[in-house]
Design an enzyme around this catalytic site. Structure first.
Site, PDB file in Angstrom:
ATOM      1  N   THR A 169      42.928  37.575  35.398  1.00  0.00           N
ATOM      2  CA  THR A 169      43.783  36.467  35.839  1.00  0.00           C
ATOM      3  C   THR A 169      44.986  36.294  34.927  1.00  0.00           C
ATOM      4  O   THR A 169      44.924  36.613  33.732  1.00  0.00           O
ATOM      5  CB  THR A 169      42.983  35.145  35.839  1.00  0.00           C
ATOM      6  OG1 THR A 169      43.878  34.064  36.122  1.00  0.00           O
ATOM      7  CG2 THR A 169      42.328  34.856  34.493  1.00  0.00           C
ATOM      8  N   TRP A 203      48.312  34.298  43.822  1.00  0.00           N
ATOM      9  CA  TRP A 203      48.438  34.948  45.130  1.00  0.00           C
ATOM     10  C   TRP A 203      48.060  33.905  46.179  1.00  0.00           C
ATOM     11  O   TRP A 203      47.010  33.259  46.050  1.00  0.00           O
ATOM     12  CB  TRP A 203      47.470  36.136  45.251  1.00  0.00           C
ATOM     13  CG  TRP A 203      47.683  37.216  44.234  1.00  0.00           C
ATOM     14  CD1 TRP A 203      48.521  37.198  43.156  1.00  0.00           C
ATOM     15  CD2 TRP A 203      47.027  38.496  44.190  1.00  0.00           C
ATOM     16  NE1 TRP A 203      48.428  38.379  42.459  1.00  0.00           N
ATOM     17  CE2 TRP A 203      47.514  39.199  43.079  1.00  0.00           C
ATOM     18  CE3 TRP A 203      46.061  39.115  45.001  1.00  0.00           C
ATOM     19  CZ2 TRP A 203      47.078  40.480  42.733  1.00  0.00           C
ATOM     20  CZ3 TRP A 203      45.625  40.386  44.665  1.00  0.00           C
ATOM     21  CH2 TRP A 203      46.140  41.067  43.554  1.00  0.00           C
ATOM     22  N   LYS A 239      48.774  15.030  46.453  1.00  0.00           N
ATOM     23  CA  LYS A 239      48.553  14.485  45.101  1.00  0.00           C
ATOM     24  C   LYS A 239      49.189  15.374  44.055  1.00  0.00           C
ATOM     25  O   LYS A 239      48.865  16.569  43.972  1.00  0.00           O
ATOM     26  CB  LYS A 239      47.053  14.360  44.836  1.00  0.00           C
ATOM     27  CG  LYS A 239      46.405  13.303  45.701  1.00  0.00           C
ATOM     28  CD  LYS A 239      44.934  13.171  45.375  1.00  0.00           C
ATOM     29  CE  LYS A 239      44.334  12.052  46.234  1.00  0.00           C
ATOM     30  NZ  LYS A 239      42.886  12.094  46.246  1.00  0.00           N
ATOM     31  N   ARG A 294      38.783  23.310  30.444  1.00  0.00           N
ATOM     32  CA  ARG A 294      39.606  24.063  31.398  1.00  0.00           C
ATOM     33  C   ARG A 294      39.681  25.544  31.026  1.00  0.00           C
ATOM     34  O   ARG A 294      39.739  26.416  31.867  1.00  0.00           O
ATOM     35  CB  ARG A 294      41.022  23.455  31.415  1.00  0.00           C
ATOM     36  CG  ARG A 294      42.165  24.373  31.868  1.00  0.00           C
ATOM     37  CD  ARG A 294      41.930  24.829  33.301  1.00  0.00           C
ATOM     38  NE  ARG A 294      42.887  25.800  33.781  1.00  0.00           N
ATOM     39  CZ  ARG A 294      43.864  25.527  34.604  1.00  0.00           C
ATOM     40  NH1 ARG A 294      44.063  24.292  34.995  1.00  0.00           N
ATOM     41  NH2 ARG A 294      44.645  26.484  35.040  1.00  0.00           N
ATOM     42  N   TYR A 299      37.208  29.347  31.735  1.00  0.00           N
ATOM     43  CA  TYR A 299      37.459  30.466  32.674  1.00  0.00           C
ATOM     44  C   TYR A 299      38.342  31.516  32.021  1.00  0.00           C
ATOM     45  O   TYR A 299      38.007  32.706  31.980  1.00  0.00           O
ATOM     46  CB  TYR A 299      38.110  29.872  33.924  1.00  0.00           C
ATOM     47  CG  TYR A 299      38.764  30.828  34.893  1.00  0.00           C
ATOM     48  CD1 TYR A 299      38.009  31.579  35.796  1.00  0.00           C
ATOM     49  CD2 TYR A 299      40.163  30.938  34.967  1.00  0.00           C
ATOM     50  CE1 TYR A 299      38.622  32.419  36.723  1.00  0.00           C
ATOM     51  CE2 TYR A 299      40.779  31.765  35.890  1.00  0.00           C
ATOM     52  CZ  TYR A 299      40.004  32.507  36.768  1.00  0.00           C
ATOM     53  OH  TYR A 299      40.616  33.334  37.683  1.00  0.00           O
ATOM     54  N   LYS A 348      37.318  35.338  31.032  1.00  0.00           N
ATOM     55  CA  LYS A 348      38.086  36.462  31.608  1.00  0.00           C
ATOM     56  C   LYS A 348      38.692  37.302  30.482  1.00  0.00           C
ATOM     57  O   LYS A 348      38.750  38.527  30.579  1.00  0.00           O
ATOM     58  CB  LYS A 348      39.209  35.947  32.510  1.00  0.00           C
ATOM     59  CG  LYS A 348      38.758  35.407  33.862  1.00  0.00           C
ATOM     60  CD  LYS A 348      38.503  36.503  34.872  1.00  0.00           C
ATOM     61  CE  LYS A 348      38.608  36.019  36.309  1.00  0.00           C
ATOM     62  NZ  LYS A 348      37.909  36.895  37.266  1.00  0.00           N
TER      63      LYS A 348
END
Ligand SMILES: NC(=O)c1ccc[n+]([C@@H]2O[C@H](COP(=O)([O-])OP(=O)(O)OC[C@H]3O[C@@H](n4cnc5c(N)ncnc54)[C@H](O)[C@@H]3O)[C@@H](O)[C@H]2O)c1
Ligand SMILES: O=c1ccn([C@@H]2O[C@H](COP(=O)(O)OP(=O)(O)O[C@H]3OC[C@@H](O)[C@H](O)[C@H]3O)[C@@H](O)[C@H]2O)c(=O)[nH]1
Length: 389
Positions: free
Chosen positions: A139, A215, A251, A182, A185, A189
Protein backbone atom coordinates in the site's frame (compact mmCIF):
# COMPACT_ATOMS: atom_id res chain seq x y z
CA UNK A 1 -12.73 -11.73 -25.75
CA UNK A 2 -9.23 -13.18 -25.51
CA UNK A 3 -7.78 -13.14 -29.02
CA UNK A 4 -5.96 -16.15 -30.46
CA UNK A 5 -3.10 -13.87 -31.58
CA UNK A 6 0.08 -14.68 -29.62
CA UNK A 7 0.66 -12.07 -26.94
CA UNK A 8 4.12 -10.61 -26.72
CA UNK A 9 5.85 -8.92 -23.82
CA UNK A 10 7.44 -5.46 -23.82
CA UNK A 11 10.60 -6.95 -25.34
CA UNK A 12 8.69 -8.62 -28.18
CA UNK A 13 8.98 -12.16 -26.77
CA UNK A 14 5.91 -14.45 -26.87
CA UNK A 15 4.08 -14.81 -23.54
CA UNK A 16 3.25 -18.38 -22.53
CA UNK A 17 -0.14 -18.90 -20.84
CA UNK A 18 0.30 -18.92 -17.06
CA UNK A 19 -1.62 -20.44 -14.18
CA UNK A 20 -2.16 -17.71 -11.62
CA UNK A 21 -3.09 -18.33 -7.99
CA UNK A 22 -4.96 -15.13 -7.06
CA UNK A 23 -5.62 -14.78 -3.33
CA UNK A 24 -8.33 -12.20 -2.55
CA UNK A 25 -9.67 -12.54 -6.11
CA UNK A 26 -13.21 -11.84 -4.89
CA UNK A 27 -12.43 -8.29 -3.77
CA UNK A 28 -12.50 -4.95 -5.59
CA UNK A 29 -9.07 -5.14 -7.26
CA UNK A 30 -9.27 -8.92 -7.71
CA UNK A 31 -12.57 -8.72 -9.58
CA UNK A 32 -11.17 -6.22 -12.08
CA UNK A 33 -7.95 -8.16 -12.49
CA UNK A 34 -9.84 -11.43 -13.13
CA UNK A 35 -12.05 -9.67 -15.70
CA UNK A 36 -9.04 -8.23 -17.52
CA UNK A 37 -7.06 -11.50 -17.56
CA UNK A 38 -10.02 -13.56 -18.77
CA UNK A 39 -10.99 -11.04 -21.46
CA UNK A 40 -7.58 -10.27 -22.85
CA UNK A 41 -5.25 -13.23 -22.23
CA UNK A 42 -5.15 -17.02 -22.18
CA UNK A 43 -3.93 -17.26 -18.58
CA UNK A 44 -5.75 -19.52 -16.11
CA UNK A 45 -6.86 -18.29 -12.68
CA UNK A 46 -7.21 -20.21 -9.45
CA UNK A 47 -9.35 -17.63 -7.62
CA UNK A 48 -9.17 -17.88 -3.82
CA UNK A 49 -11.38 -15.90 -1.46
CA UNK A 50 -13.95 -16.26 1.28
CA UNK A 51 -16.49 -14.41 -0.93
CA UNK A 52 -17.24 -14.50 -4.63
CA UNK A 53 -20.14 -12.04 -5.10
CA UNK A 54 -17.98 -9.59 -7.07
CA UNK A 55 -16.80 -12.27 -9.52
CA UNK A 56 -20.06 -14.26 -9.84
CA UNK A 57 -20.53 -12.82 -13.35
CA UNK A 58 -17.19 -14.40 -14.32
CA UNK A 59 -17.98 -17.81 -12.81
CA UNK A 60 -21.49 -18.38 -14.13
CA UNK A 61 -22.95 -19.66 -16.36
CA UNK A 62 -20.74 -22.52 -17.51
CA UNK A 63 -21.17 -21.41 -21.11
CA UNK A 64 -18.97 -18.31 -20.61
CA UNK A 65 -16.13 -18.27 -23.16
CA UNK A 66 -13.47 -18.48 -20.42
CA UNK A 67 -15.31 -21.06 -18.29
CA UNK A 68 -12.40 -23.49 -18.20
CA UNK A 69 -9.90 -20.81 -17.30
CA UNK A 70 -11.20 -19.71 -13.89
CA UNK A 71 -11.77 -21.91 -10.88
CA UNK A 72 -13.09 -20.53 -7.60
CA UNK A 73 -11.83 -21.97 -4.30
CA UNK A 74 -13.66 -20.76 -1.18
CA UNK A 75 -10.68 -20.62 1.14
CA UNK A 76 -9.77 -18.62 4.22
CA UNK A 77 -5.99 -18.48 4.02
CA UNK A 78 -5.77 -18.20 7.82
CA UNK A 79 -6.40 -21.91 8.17
CA UNK A 80 -6.61 -24.00 5.03
CA UNK A 81 -4.20 -26.75 4.14
CA UNK A 82 -5.11 -26.48 0.44
CA UNK A 83 -3.17 -23.21 0.10
CA UNK A 84 0.28 -24.70 -0.47
CA UNK A 85 -1.02 -27.16 -3.10
CA UNK A 86 -2.71 -24.36 -5.05
CA UNK A 87 0.46 -22.24 -4.96
CA UNK A 88 2.47 -25.25 -6.15
CA UNK A 89 0.08 -25.80 -9.07
CA UNK A 90 0.59 -22.19 -10.25
CA UNK A 91 3.36 -20.30 -12.05
CA UNK A 92 2.59 -17.09 -10.21
CA UNK A 93 0.83 -16.13 -6.98
CA UNK A 94 -0.81 -12.72 -6.53
CA UNK A 95 -1.72 -11.90 -2.93
CA UNK A 96 -4.47 -9.31 -2.53
CA UNK A 97 -6.05 -10.64 0.66
CA UNK A 98 -6.17 -8.09 3.46
CA UNK A 99 -8.24 -6.06 5.85
CA UNK A 100 -7.78 -2.68 4.18
CA UNK A 101 -10.47 -0.25 5.38
CA UNK A 102 -9.17 2.53 7.69
CA UNK A 103 -12.20 2.23 10.01
CA UNK A 104 -10.77 -1.16 11.07
CA UNK A 105 -7.16 -0.12 11.71
CA UNK A 106 -7.74 1.59 15.06
CA UNK A 107 -10.84 -0.38 16.11
CA UNK A 108 -9.64 -3.90 15.14
CA UNK A 109 -5.85 -3.51 15.25
CA UNK A 110 -5.21 -7.18 16.05
CA UNK A 111 -7.27 -8.44 13.11
CA UNK A 112 -5.58 -5.81 10.95
CA UNK A 113 -2.06 -6.87 11.93
CA UNK A 114 -2.86 -10.58 11.63
CA UNK A 115 -4.48 -10.14 8.25
CA UNK A 116 -1.76 -7.98 6.75
CA UNK A 117 1.28 -9.67 8.27
CA UNK A 118 0.74 -13.06 9.95
CA UNK A 119 -1.73 -14.42 7.36
CA UNK A 120 0.52 -13.33 4.50
CA UNK A 121 3.55 -15.17 5.93
CA UNK A 122 2.69 -18.70 4.67
CA UNK A 123 2.04 -17.29 1.20
CA UNK A 124 5.55 -15.81 1.08
CA UNK A 125 7.03 -18.97 2.57
CA UNK A 126 5.29 -21.36 0.11
CA UNK A 127 6.35 -19.21 -2.85
CA UNK A 128 9.94 -19.04 -1.64
CA UNK A 129 10.22 -22.75 -0.80
CA UNK A 130 8.63 -23.88 -4.06
CA UNK A 131 10.47 -21.43 -6.32
CA UNK A 132 7.25 -19.64 -7.35
CA UNK A 133 6.97 -16.03 -8.36
CA UNK A 134 4.99 -13.68 -6.06
CA UNK A 135 3.25 -10.36 -6.72
CA UNK A 136 2.41 -9.00 -3.30
CA UNK A 137 -0.05 -6.13 -2.77
CA UNK A 138 1.22 -3.61 -0.26
CA UNK A 139 0.00 0.00 0.00
CA UNK A 140 0.94 3.66 -0.40
CA UNK A 141 0.23 3.89 3.34
CA UNK A 142 3.69 2.46 4.00
CA UNK A 143 4.98 5.99 3.35
CA UNK A 144 2.78 7.29 6.19
CA UNK A 145 3.14 11.07 6.45
CA UNK A 146 5.25 13.31 4.23
CA UNK A 147 8.44 14.96 5.49
CA UNK A 148 6.82 18.28 4.56
CA UNK A 149 4.00 17.76 7.06
CA UNK A 150 6.50 18.36 9.88
CA UNK A 151 7.53 21.77 8.52
CA UNK A 152 5.88 24.96 9.81
CA UNK A 153 2.56 25.59 7.99
CA UNK A 154 3.92 28.70 6.24
CA UNK A 155 7.28 27.18 5.23
CA UNK A 156 7.96 27.66 1.49
CA UNK A 157 9.68 24.25 1.53
CA UNK A 158 6.22 22.67 1.73
CA UNK A 159 5.87 23.57 -1.97
CA UNK A 160 9.10 21.76 -2.83
CA UNK A 161 8.43 18.26 -4.28
CA UNK A 162 11.52 16.99 -2.44
CA UNK A 163 9.42 17.28 0.73
CA UNK A 164 6.34 15.42 -0.43
CA UNK A 165 6.76 13.26 -3.56
CA UNK A 166 6.89 9.60 -2.49
CA UNK A 167 9.71 7.54 -4.01
CA UNK A 168 9.95 3.77 -3.63
CA UNK A 169 13.74 3.69 -3.19
CA UNK A 170 14.30 6.93 -1.29
CA UNK A 171 11.35 8.09 0.86
CA UNK A 172 11.26 7.13 4.53
CA UNK A 173 8.22 5.47 6.13
CA UNK A 174 6.88 7.92 8.74
CA UNK A 175 4.19 6.69 11.11
CA UNK A 176 2.63 8.15 14.26
CA UNK A 177 3.01 6.89 17.82
CA UNK A 178 1.85 3.41 18.89
CA UNK A 179 -1.31 4.88 20.50
CA UNK A 180 -2.25 6.07 17.02
CA UNK A 181 -3.42 2.59 16.04
CA UNK A 182 -4.28 3.85 12.56
CA UNK A 183 -0.74 2.87 11.67
CA UNK A 184 -1.20 -0.82 12.56
CA UNK A 185 -2.06 -1.53 8.91
CA UNK A 186 0.82 0.45 7.42
CA UNK A 187 3.27 -1.07 9.87
CA UNK A 188 2.13 -4.66 9.15
CA UNK A 189 2.33 -3.97 5.40
CA UNK A 190 5.80 -2.51 5.82
CA UNK A 191 7.04 -5.55 7.70
CA UNK A 192 5.66 -8.00 5.13
CA UNK A 193 7.31 -5.90 2.40
CA UNK A 194 10.62 -6.19 4.26
CA UNK A 195 10.13 -9.94 4.60
CA UNK A 196 9.36 -10.39 0.90
CA UNK A 197 12.36 -8.25 0.03
CA UNK A 198 14.62 -10.26 2.36
CA UNK A 199 13.37 -13.57 0.87
CA UNK A 200 14.41 -12.15 -2.48
CA UNK A 201 17.81 -11.10 -1.22
CA UNK A 202 18.66 -14.20 0.84
CA UNK A 203 16.72 -17.03 -0.82
CA UNK A 204 16.23 -15.79 -4.37
CA UNK A 205 12.42 -15.34 -4.22
CA UNK A 206 11.20 -13.75 -7.46
CA UNK A 207 8.89 -11.00 -6.24
CA UNK A 208 7.17 -7.77 -7.19
CA UNK A 209 5.60 -5.45 -4.61
CA UNK A 210 2.72 -3.17 -5.62
CA UNK A 211 1.92 0.01 -3.70
CA UNK A 212 -1.54 1.14 -4.84
CA UNK A 213 -2.34 4.84 -4.42
CA UNK A 214 -6.13 5.06 -3.88
CA UNK A 215 -7.44 2.98 -6.78
CA UNK A 216 -11.15 3.64 -7.20
CA UNK A 217 -14.01 2.55 -9.43
CA UNK A 218 -17.06 0.29 -9.65
CA UNK A 219 -17.41 -2.56 -7.12
CA UNK A 220 -15.26 -0.84 -4.50
CA UNK A 221 -16.23 -1.86 -0.96
CA UNK A 222 -19.95 -1.87 -0.12
CA UNK A 223 -22.92 0.38 0.47
CA UNK A 224 -23.85 0.15 4.16
CA UNK A 225 -27.26 -1.43 4.68
CA UNK A 226 -27.48 -2.69 1.08
CA UNK A 227 -24.58 -5.05 0.40
CA UNK A 228 -22.71 -4.56 3.66
CA UNK A 229 -23.43 -3.98 7.34
CA UNK A 230 -25.50 -0.84 8.13
CA UNK A 231 -22.96 0.25 10.72
CA UNK A 232 -19.95 -0.52 8.48
CA UNK A 233 -17.61 2.27 7.36
CA UNK A 234 -16.09 1.63 3.92
CA UNK A 235 -13.42 3.74 2.19
CA UNK A 236 -14.16 7.28 1.12
CA UNK A 237 -15.58 6.52 -2.35
CA UNK A 238 -18.29 4.25 -0.91
CA UNK A 239 -18.90 6.55 2.11
CA UNK A 240 -19.54 9.52 -0.20
CA UNK A 241 -21.55 7.40 -2.69
CA UNK A 242 -23.74 6.17 0.16
CA UNK A 243 -24.44 9.73 1.33
CA UNK A 244 -25.23 10.89 -2.23
CA UNK A 245 -27.58 7.95 -2.83
CA UNK A 246 -29.40 8.68 0.46
CA UNK A 247 -29.41 12.45 -0.12
CA UNK A 248 -27.51 13.03 3.10
CA UNK A 249 -24.57 15.44 3.54
CA UNK A 250 -21.09 14.01 2.88
CA UNK A 251 -19.05 13.84 6.11
CA UNK A 252 -15.70 15.61 5.99
CA UNK A 253 -13.31 14.19 8.55
CA UNK A 254 -11.30 16.92 10.34
CA UNK A 255 -12.23 19.50 7.71
CA UNK A 256 -11.46 17.33 4.64
CA UNK A 257 -8.01 18.90 4.32
CA UNK A 258 -6.03 15.73 3.64
CA UNK A 259 -4.94 15.27 0.07
CA UNK A 260 -5.11 12.15 -2.07
CA UNK A 261 -4.38 11.21 -5.66
CA UNK A 262 -7.02 8.89 -7.14
CA UNK A 263 -6.41 6.52 -10.04
CA UNK A 264 -9.06 4.74 -12.07
CA UNK A 265 -9.09 0.99 -11.38
CA UNK A 266 -9.05 0.18 -15.10
CA UNK A 267 -5.82 2.17 -15.61
CA UNK A 268 -4.21 0.59 -12.56
CA UNK A 269 -5.09 -2.95 -13.65
CA UNK A 270 -3.18 -2.37 -16.90
CA UNK A 271 -0.07 -1.81 -14.79
CA UNK A 272 -0.64 -5.10 -12.97
CA UNK A 273 -1.04 -7.01 -16.24
CA UNK A 274 2.27 -5.54 -17.42
CA UNK A 275 3.90 -6.82 -14.22
CA UNK A 276 2.36 -10.28 -14.72
CA UNK A 277 3.57 -10.56 -18.30
CA UNK A 278 7.00 -8.94 -17.94
CA UNK A 279 8.70 -10.77 -15.07
CA UNK A 280 12.20 -9.83 -16.17
CA UNK A 281 11.25 -6.13 -15.89
CA UNK A 282 9.08 -6.45 -12.78
CA UNK A 283 10.94 -8.91 -10.55
CA UNK A 284 12.82 -7.43 -7.62
CA UNK A 285 10.95 -4.12 -7.88
CA UNK A 286 8.54 -2.16 -5.71
CA UNK A 287 6.11 -0.12 -7.82
CA UNK A 288 4.03 2.92 -6.93
CA UNK A 289 0.81 2.67 -8.95
CA UNK A 290 -1.16 5.90 -8.88
CA UNK A 291 -2.07 9.01 -10.80
CA UNK A 292 -0.05 12.06 -9.67
CA UNK A 293 -2.22 14.32 -11.88
CA UNK A 294 -5.44 13.52 -10.01
CA UNK A 295 -4.69 15.23 -6.69
CA UNK A 296 -7.49 16.79 -4.62
CA UNK A 297 -8.28 17.51 -1.00
CA UNK A 298 -11.04 15.32 0.43
CA UNK A 299 -13.23 18.44 0.47
CA UNK A 300 -12.65 18.95 -3.25
CA UNK A 301 -13.42 15.27 -3.86
CA UNK A 302 -16.74 15.74 -2.04
CA UNK A 303 -17.56 18.79 -4.18
CA UNK A 304 -16.69 16.99 -7.41
CA UNK A 305 -18.67 13.87 -6.49
CA UNK A 306 -21.67 16.04 -5.55
CA UNK A 307 -21.58 17.80 -8.92
CA UNK A 308 -21.06 14.59 -10.92
CA UNK A 309 -23.80 12.73 -9.04
CA UNK A 310 -26.33 15.52 -9.64
CA UNK A 311 -25.58 15.20 -13.34
CA UNK A 312 -25.73 11.40 -13.39
CA UNK A 313 -28.89 11.06 -11.28
CA UNK A 314 -30.73 14.14 -12.55
CA UNK A 315 -31.44 15.10 -8.93
CA UNK A 316 -30.31 18.54 -7.72
CA UNK A 317 -27.56 18.60 -5.08
CA UNK A 318 -28.42 19.35 -1.45
CA UNK A 319 -28.16 23.00 -0.44
CA UNK A 320 -25.58 22.02 2.18
CA UNK A 321 -23.85 19.05 0.60
CA UNK A 322 -21.16 18.51 3.27
CA UNK A 323 -20.89 18.46 7.04
CA UNK A 324 -17.74 18.51 9.21
CA UNK A 325 -17.09 15.70 11.70
CA UNK A 326 -14.13 15.07 13.96
CA UNK A 327 -12.00 11.99 13.29
CA UNK A 328 -12.67 10.84 16.85
CA UNK A 329 -16.41 10.91 16.22
CA UNK A 330 -16.09 9.25 12.80
CA UNK A 331 -13.35 6.65 13.34
CA UNK A 332 -12.93 6.59 17.15
CA UNK A 333 -9.83 6.84 19.31
CA UNK A 334 -6.43 6.25 17.70
CA UNK A 335 -7.16 7.56 14.20
CA UNK A 336 -4.48 9.54 12.38
CA UNK A 337 -4.08 10.43 8.72
CA UNK A 338 -1.68 10.63 5.80
CA UNK A 339 -1.50 14.29 4.80
CA UNK A 340 -0.60 13.98 1.11
CA UNK A 341 0.16 11.18 -1.35
CA UNK A 342 1.86 11.95 -4.64
CA UNK A 343 3.47 8.90 -6.25
CA UNK A 344 6.80 9.25 -7.97
CA UNK A 345 6.42 7.47 -11.33
CA UNK A 346 10.06 7.08 -12.35
CA UNK A 347 10.43 3.36 -11.66
CA UNK A 348 7.17 2.18 -13.20
CA UNK A 349 7.78 4.41 -16.21
CA UNK A 350 11.30 3.11 -16.71
CA UNK A 351 10.54 -0.60 -16.16
CA UNK A 352 7.07 -0.95 -17.67
CA UNK A 353 6.40 2.27 -19.60
CA UNK A 354 3.06 2.60 -17.76
CA UNK A 355 1.14 5.84 -17.35
CA UNK A 356 -2.40 6.41 -16.06
CA UNK A 357 -4.85 7.97 -18.55
CA UNK A 358 -8.15 8.79 -16.90
CA UNK A 359 -8.88 12.18 -15.34
CA UNK A 360 -10.64 12.41 -11.99
CA UNK A 361 -13.76 13.93 -13.62
CA UNK A 362 -13.99 11.06 -16.11
CA UNK A 363 -13.43 8.31 -13.57
CA UNK A 364 -15.98 9.82 -11.19
CA UNK A 365 -18.46 10.05 -14.03
CA UNK A 366 -18.23 6.36 -14.92
CA UNK A 367 -18.01 5.23 -11.30
CA UNK A 368 -20.99 7.26 -10.10
CA UNK A 369 -23.02 6.17 -13.12
CA UNK A 370 -22.34 2.59 -11.97
CA UNK A 371 -23.21 3.42 -8.33
CA UNK A 372 -26.49 5.05 -9.37
CA UNK A 373 -27.51 2.16 -11.66
CA UNK A 374 -26.53 -0.48 -9.13
CA UNK A 375 -27.83 1.02 -5.91
CA UNK A 376 -30.43 3.80 -6.39
CA UNK A 377 -33.46 1.46 -6.35
CA UNK A 378 -32.09 -0.67 -3.51
CA UNK A 379 -31.49 2.43 -1.40
CA UNK A 380 -35.05 3.68 -2.03
CA UNK A 381 -36.38 0.32 -0.82
CA UNK A 382 -34.18 0.30 2.28
CA UNK A 383 -35.13 3.87 3.12
CA UNK A 384 -38.86 3.25 2.73
CA UNK A 385 -38.78 0.45 5.31
CA UNK A 386 -39.89 1.48 8.81
CA UNK A 387 -36.92 1.68 11.21
CA UNK A 388 -37.05 -0.39 14.40
CA UNK A 389 -36.64 1.68 17.52
N1 LIG B 1 -8.01 -0.27 -3.37
C1 LIG B 1 -6.96 0.47 -3.08
O1 LIG B 1 -6.88 1.63 -3.43
C2 LIG B 1 -5.80 -0.11 -2.32
C3 LIG B 1 -4.85 0.81 -1.87
C4 LIG B 1 -3.72 0.33 -1.22
C5 LIG B 1 -3.56 -1.02 -1.02
N2 LIG B 1 -4.49 -1.89 -1.46
C6 LIG B 1 -4.23 -3.32 -1.22
O2 LIG B 1 -4.68 -4.10 -2.32
C7 LIG B 1 -5.24 -5.33 -1.86
C8 LIG B 1 -6.66 -5.51 -2.39
O3 LIG B 1 -7.44 -4.40 -2.02
P1 LIG B 1 -8.98 -4.23 -2.43
O4 LIG B 1 -9.22 -2.77 -2.52
O5 LIG B 1 -9.31 -5.09 -3.57
O6 LIG B 1 -9.67 -4.77 -1.09
P2 LIG B 1 -10.91 -5.76 -0.90
O7 LIG B 1 -11.25 -5.76 0.53
O8 LIG B 1 -11.98 -5.42 -1.87
O9 LIG B 1 -10.30 -7.18 -1.33
C9 LIG B 1 -9.59 -8.01 -0.46
C10 LIG B 1 -10.15 -9.43 -0.62
O10 LIG B 1 -9.38 -10.32 0.18
C11 LIG B 1 -10.24 -11.26 0.75
N3 LIG B 1 -9.64 -11.81 1.97
C12 LIG B 1 -9.29 -11.12 3.09
N4 LIG B 1 -8.79 -11.96 4.00
C13 LIG B 1 -8.84 -13.21 3.46
C14 LIG B 1 -8.49 -14.49 3.93
N5 LIG B 1 -8.00 -14.67 5.16
N6 LIG B 1 -8.65 -15.56 3.11
C15 LIG B 1 -9.15 -15.38 1.87
N7 LIG B 1 -9.53 -14.19 1.37
C16 LIG B 1 -9.37 -13.12 2.16
C17 LIG B 1 -11.51 -10.47 1.07
O11 LIG B 1 -12.63 -11.33 1.22
C18 LIG B 1 -11.60 -9.55 -0.14
O12 LIG B 1 -12.42 -10.11 -1.15
C19 LIG B 1 -5.12 -5.31 -0.33
O13 LIG B 1 -3.96 -5.99 0.04
C20 LIG B 1 -4.98 -3.84 0.00
O14 LIG B 1 -4.27 -3.63 1.19
C21 LIG B 1 -5.62 -1.46 -2.09
O1 LIG C 1 -16.76 9.62 4.87
C1 LIG C 1 -15.53 9.86 4.83
C2 LIG C 1 -14.55 8.86 4.62
C3 LIG C 1 -13.21 9.23 4.57
N1 LIG C 1 -12.84 10.52 4.72
C4 LIG C 1 -11.41 10.91 4.59
O2 LIG C 1 -11.03 10.63 3.24
C5 LIG C 1 -9.64 10.28 3.16
C6 LIG C 1 -9.48 9.01 2.38
O3 LIG C 1 -10.06 7.96 3.09
P1 LIG C 1 -10.10 6.43 2.59
O4 LIG C 1 -11.18 5.75 3.34
O5 LIG C 1 -10.18 6.33 1.13
O6 LIG C 1 -8.70 5.83 3.10
P2 LIG C 1 -7.20 6.32 3.00
O7 LIG C 1 -6.89 6.98 1.71
O8 LIG C 1 -6.90 7.13 4.22
O9 LIG C 1 -6.45 4.94 3.14
C7 LIG C 1 -6.60 3.93 2.15
O10 LIG C 1 -5.51 4.11 1.32
C8 LIG C 1 -4.71 3.09 0.87
C9 LIG C 1 -5.17 1.67 1.15
O11 LIG C 1 -4.12 0.90 1.63
C10 LIG C 1 -6.36 1.46 1.95
O12 LIG C 1 -7.36 1.07 1.07
C11 LIG C 1 -6.75 2.59 2.81
O13 LIG C 1 -5.93 2.50 3.94
C12 LIG C 1 -9.15 10.27 4.62
O14 LIG C 1 -8.55 11.50 4.90
C13 LIG C 1 -10.43 10.13 5.44
O15 LIG C 1 -10.30 10.70 6.73
C14 LIG C 1 -13.79 11.51 4.93
O16 LIG C 1 -13.47 12.70 5.07
N2 LIG C 1 -15.11 11.14 4.98
Amino acid sequence: MASSVVRVDLDGKPINPLTICMIGAGGFIGSHLCEKILNETQHKILALDVYNDKIKHLLEPDSLPWAGRIQFHRINIKHDSRLEGLIKMSDLTINLAAICTPADYNTRPLDTIYSNFIDALPVVKYCSENGKRLIHFSTCEVYGKTIGSFLPKDSPLRQDPAYYVLKEDASPCIFGSIEKQRWSYACAKQLIERLVYAEGAENGLEFTIVRPFNWIGPRMDFIPGVDGPSEGVPRVLACFSNALLRREPLKLVDGGESQRTFVYIKDAIEAVLLMIENPSRANGHIFNVGNPNNEVTVRQLAEMMTAVYANVSGEPALEEPTVDVSSKEFYGEGYDDSDKRIPDMTIINRQLGWNPKTSLWDLLDSTLTYQHKTYAEAIKKVMSQPTTS
